[in-house]
Design an enzyme around this catalytic site. Sequence first.
Site, PDB file in Angstrom:
ATOM      1  N   ARG A 103       6.285   0.937  -7.937  1.00  0.00           N
ATOM      2  CA  ARG A 103       6.657   2.147  -7.203  1.00  0.00           C
ATOM      3  C   ARG A 103       8.007   1.928  -6.526  1.00  0.00           C
ATOM      4  O   ARG A 103       8.530   0.815  -6.529  1.00  0.00           O
ATOM      5  CB  ARG A 103       5.581   2.511  -6.178  1.00  0.00           C
ATOM      6  CG  ARG A 103       5.425   1.473  -5.082  1.00  0.00           C
ATOM      7  CD  ARG A 103       4.452   1.921  -4.004  1.00  0.00           C
ATOM      8  NE  ARG A 103       4.189   0.841  -3.071  1.00  0.00           N
ATOM      9  CZ  ARG A 103       3.309   0.904  -2.080  1.00  0.00           C
ATOM     10  NH1 ARG A 103       2.599   1.999  -1.898  1.00  0.00           N
ATOM     11  NH2 ARG A 103       3.141  -0.118  -1.261  1.00  0.00           N
ATOM     12  N   ASN A 141       7.225   8.097   0.782  1.00  0.00           N
ATOM     13  CA  ASN A 141       6.324   7.111   1.403  1.00  0.00           C
ATOM     14  C   ASN A 141       7.143   5.885   1.766  1.00  0.00           C
ATOM     15  O   ASN A 141       7.800   5.291   0.910  1.00  0.00           O
ATOM     16  CB  ASN A 141       5.214   6.715   0.425  1.00  0.00           C
ATOM     17  CG  ASN A 141       4.156   5.860   1.093  1.00  0.00           C
ATOM     18  OD1 ASN A 141       3.298   6.380   1.805  1.00  0.00           O
ATOM     19  ND2 ASN A 141       4.226   4.555   0.916  1.00  0.00           N
ATOM     20  N   GLU A 142       7.138   5.527   3.034  1.00  0.00           N
ATOM     21  CA  GLU A 142       7.796   4.309   3.518  1.00  0.00           C
ATOM     22  C   GLU A 142       9.181   4.117   2.898  1.00  0.00           C
ATOM     23  O   GLU A 142       9.430   3.158   2.142  1.00  0.00           O
ATOM     24  CB  GLU A 142       6.910   3.094   3.271  1.00  0.00           C
ATOM     25  CG  GLU A 142       5.630   3.156   4.089  1.00  0.00           C
ATOM     26  CD  GLU A 142       4.837   1.847   4.097  1.00  0.00           C
ATOM     27  OE1 GLU A 142       5.009   1.029   3.185  1.00  0.00           O
ATOM     28  OE2 GLU A 142       4.038   1.663   5.037  1.00  0.00           O
ATOM     29  N   GLU A 315      -1.128   5.100   8.629  1.00  0.00           N
ATOM     30  CA  GLU A 315      -1.954   4.144   7.881  1.00  0.00           C
ATOM     31  C   GLU A 315      -2.320   3.029   8.849  1.00  0.00           C
ATOM     32  O   GLU A 315      -1.447   2.335   9.364  1.00  0.00           O
ATOM     33  CB  GLU A 315      -1.173   3.539   6.711  1.00  0.00           C
ATOM     34  CG  GLU A 315      -0.713   4.554   5.688  1.00  0.00           C
ATOM     35  CD  GLU A 315       0.103   3.928   4.553  1.00  0.00           C
ATOM     36  OE1 GLU A 315       0.147   2.688   4.454  1.00  0.00           O
ATOM     37  OE2 GLU A 315       0.712   4.683   3.777  1.00  0.00           O
ATOM     38  N   TRP A 323      -1.117  -7.996   1.061  1.00  0.00           N
ATOM     39  CA  TRP A 323       0.299  -8.290   0.817  1.00  0.00           C
ATOM     40  C   TRP A 323       0.938  -9.324   1.728  1.00  0.00           C
ATOM     41  O   TRP A 323       2.120  -9.647   1.565  1.00  0.00           O
ATOM     42  CB  TRP A 323       1.118  -6.996   0.851  1.00  0.00           C
ATOM     43  CG  TRP A 323       0.905  -6.122   2.058  1.00  0.00           C
ATOM     44  CD1 TRP A 323       0.054  -5.056   2.144  1.00  0.00           C
ATOM     45  CD2 TRP A 323       1.544  -6.222   3.347  1.00  0.00           C
ATOM     46  NE1 TRP A 323       0.123  -4.484   3.398  1.00  0.00           N
ATOM     47  CE2 TRP A 323       1.038  -5.168   4.148  1.00  0.00           C
ATOM     48  CE3 TRP A 323       2.507  -7.079   3.896  1.00  0.00           C
ATOM     49  CZ2 TRP A 323       1.449  -4.962   5.468  1.00  0.00           C
ATOM     50  CZ3 TRP A 323       2.921  -6.868   5.210  1.00  0.00           C
ATOM     51  CH2 TRP A 323       2.391  -5.823   5.975  1.00  0.00           C
ATOM     52  N   GLU A 363      -3.704  -2.751  -5.772  1.00  0.00           N
ATOM     53  CA  GLU A 363      -4.267  -2.925  -4.429  1.00  0.00           C
ATOM     54  C   GLU A 363      -5.778  -3.143  -4.436  1.00  0.00           C
ATOM     55  O   GLU A 363      -6.464  -2.833  -3.470  1.00  0.00           O
ATOM     56  CB  GLU A 363      -3.841  -1.752  -3.543  1.00  0.00           C
ATOM     57  CG  GLU A 363      -2.330  -1.766  -3.353  1.00  0.00           C
ATOM     58  CD  GLU A 363      -1.788  -0.728  -2.393  1.00  0.00           C
ATOM     59  OE1 GLU A 363      -2.468   0.284  -2.137  1.00  0.00           O
ATOM     60  OE2 GLU A 363      -0.657  -0.943  -1.908  1.00  0.00           O
ATOM     61  N   MET A 365      -7.362  -5.781  -4.000  1.00  0.00           N
ATOM     62  CA  MET A 365      -7.776  -6.733  -2.960  1.00  0.00           C
ATOM     63  C   MET A 365      -7.562  -6.165  -1.554  1.00  0.00           C
ATOM     64  O   MET A 365      -7.656  -6.888  -0.567  1.00  0.00           O
ATOM     65  CB  MET A 365      -6.992  -8.045  -3.106  1.00  0.00           C
ATOM     66  CG  MET A 365      -7.170  -8.739  -4.439  1.00  0.00           C
ATOM     67  SD  MET A 365      -8.886  -9.176  -4.770  1.00  0.00           S
ATOM     68  CE  MET A 365      -9.056 -10.601  -3.695  1.00  0.00           C
TER      69      MET A 365
HETATM   70  C1  GAL Z   1       1.758   0.575   2.805  1.00  0.00           C
HETATM   71  C2  GAL Z   1       1.885   1.696   1.797  1.00  0.00           C
HETATM   72  C3  GAL Z   1       0.556   2.064   1.201  1.00  0.00           C
HETATM   73  C4  GAL Z   1      -0.201   0.833   0.796  1.00  0.00           C
HETATM   74  C5  GAL Z   1      -0.357  -0.053   1.997  1.00  0.00           C
HETATM   75  C6  GAL Z   1      -1.149  -1.305   1.745  1.00  0.00           C
HETATM   76  O1  GAL Z   1       2.946  -0.104   2.953  1.00  0.00           O
HETATM   77  O2  GAL Z   1       2.452   2.832   2.395  1.00  0.00           O
HETATM   78  O3  GAL Z   1       0.766   2.911   0.073  1.00  0.00           O
HETATM   79  O4  GAL Z   1       0.489   0.173  -0.211  1.00  0.00           O
HETATM   80  O5  GAL Z   1       0.905  -0.443   2.435  1.00  0.00           O
HETATM   81  O6  GAL Z   1      -1.234  -2.083   2.916  1.00  0.00           O
END
Ligand code: GAL
Length: 653
Positions: A103, A141-142, A315, A323, A363, A365
């Site tokens: 992405r 997004n971000e 979020e 991550w 994602e 995990m």
């Molecule tokens: C954010 C992102 C989300 C998802 C999340 C996972 O940075 O906006 O889409 O990837 O992290 O922690």
Amino acid sequence: MQLGVCYYPEQWPRAMWADDAQRMAALGITHVRIAEFAWSRMEPRAGQYVWGWLDEAIDTLSARGLKLILGTPTASPPKWLIDAYPDVLPVRADGTRWNFGSRRHYDISSETYREACLRIVTAMAERYGAHASIVAWQTDNELGCHETVPSYSPAARRRFQAWLQRRYETVHGLNEAWGNVFWSMEYPSFDAIGLPNLTPTDANPIHLLDFRRFMSDEVASFHREQIDVLRRLAPHADLLHNFMGFFTTFDHYRFAADNSIDVAAWDSYPIARTESIALPEEQKALYARTAHPDVSAFDHDRYRAIGGGRFWVMEQQAGPVNWAPWNPVPAKGMVRLWAYEAFAHGAELVSYFRWRQCPYAQEQMHSGLNLPNNELSPGGLEVQQAAREIAASEALSGLDAPARAATALVFDYETQWMFEIQRHGKTFDYQTLAFDYYEALRELGLDVDIVSSRADLSQYGLVVVPGIAVIDDALIGQIERSSAQWVFGPRSGSKTADFAIPSNLAPGALQRVLPIQVLEVESLRPTLSPATSIGGTRGVAVHWREHVRANGETRVEAHFDDAWPAVLAHGRVRYVAGWLSHALHRAVLEQAAKDAGIRVHVLAEGLRIRRRGNLTFAFNFGAAQVEAPAPVDATFVLGQPQLGTGDVCAWQT
Ligand code: GAL
């Protein structure tokens, strides 16, 4: 105090949607964000829109009374678009392009891409802009995540040249301002100017700085183009973008100017953030399952100001993520604690990432409120508990917006860029320094507003400026007009706006209110640690120290053992001539707070407090049981004063 969740209907069978919506509402969730990565399902082929599935998802959620936040899908351009326009892929500093297959694979300066974005955003907004259940829109997004900004593309180069021409008007003016006589860097025309990558050694720092300023404006204008469409077609919705924690690639104050957002939303992953920032290893170990007590608060306090008082957590971490270098399960109670922490700092909404853990793709995990088998996860159960507590308590559900704090901490994005471009010592990082000051203020039990130097600072009792590269007349005017105590950290006023040393030496214009001059500066390898004492506290300078001359009536409040001043003061203004060890920063700030008449209260390790409305909240991030500093006759509306790890309480004041 409202709760939300991020949901991806396109990732689940339609047969699950109605049950999901019913369970969300039953859990106490009021807001659901959807659609921000679903471009390939909205427009599977160029110009061919497929809305039936999204109509049905929106209807299913709104039938349960859920309010929706609709994301524009521009963070994940579909394959057909990349195949048709390969130059949409961003270019890295080494000149190679990123590939399709994850992405954020787009060049923010690509005009082709900006046009494609306006087409999909317009189509979406025409269809859903007037929908009564859609209360907010999120752009993209971000922005800037995954280091896809800056992009070093030909499009970026063309737009950078035009940006420079607007700023400097003549190439002669640019050559003078940049000092291009140095190393024969003079340019004959604007179109001869390249991007500051792939140079054998350092590019000119002002070239790098102007490129960062330009890229920051590119991010803001990319968002702004979508906002202009949404304001027209969704006039009743709140417009926002989801920012990140500890993120400085663009200037968020400039981004938020001119009504480009109605509320600042940000994404809070406290444990992952604690693992990924420059904290001492002992602190990472101590707070591995609770997150550092100030890591989320720092951004809550920053984004509250960026949103003009209004902020949401878009979020929120609800369990282990995927991550960070290590991804532990949060200590029991933390998911609930983080919700109250955000509300105590003024959040209107805390929305979780994500409804259900996705068993496939990148994602898998990453936890959610539900396990992949659809059972509520441990984090989901804590959210359920918080939702029930809030619903049952008038004191919690009817909280006023937070009042202005007595203490301001000035955070400046350009300073971050300038000191990244010219660290001078490999461990000097401005945001880490700002965080160290913030942590010290919070350990003193103070509420803090994190603000721009251009905000109105006249009402604060204490203004802490951990460092600011450029001090202009406007800031000096603020100091002269205010009656606050001011504390300036090292490197303040050390540069002009054109990235040069001020002609009167650092701290530049600050000398008008604090007559001192910085003669030499040094970065400190770990074996160099000039010692000093402040009050009864002994410590050292780390990373950075300055040799400062006190002029006129400036007092030296503390000396280093080698006789150079460590803290200097004149009137209400103090200057700290180095990056001091943490306890020394706290000692300086404690004295300044006392001079300002602000009551301090040194808190137990891991304990933090925050006031909102008539409530004071206390949170325990530490390993030991602690006692909240409530008056003996306090009325508790949540929990009780003995706090184990992960516990929270609140009392009326
Ligand atoms: C954010 C992102 C989300 C998802 C999340 C996972 O940075 O906006 O889409 O990837 O992290 O922690």
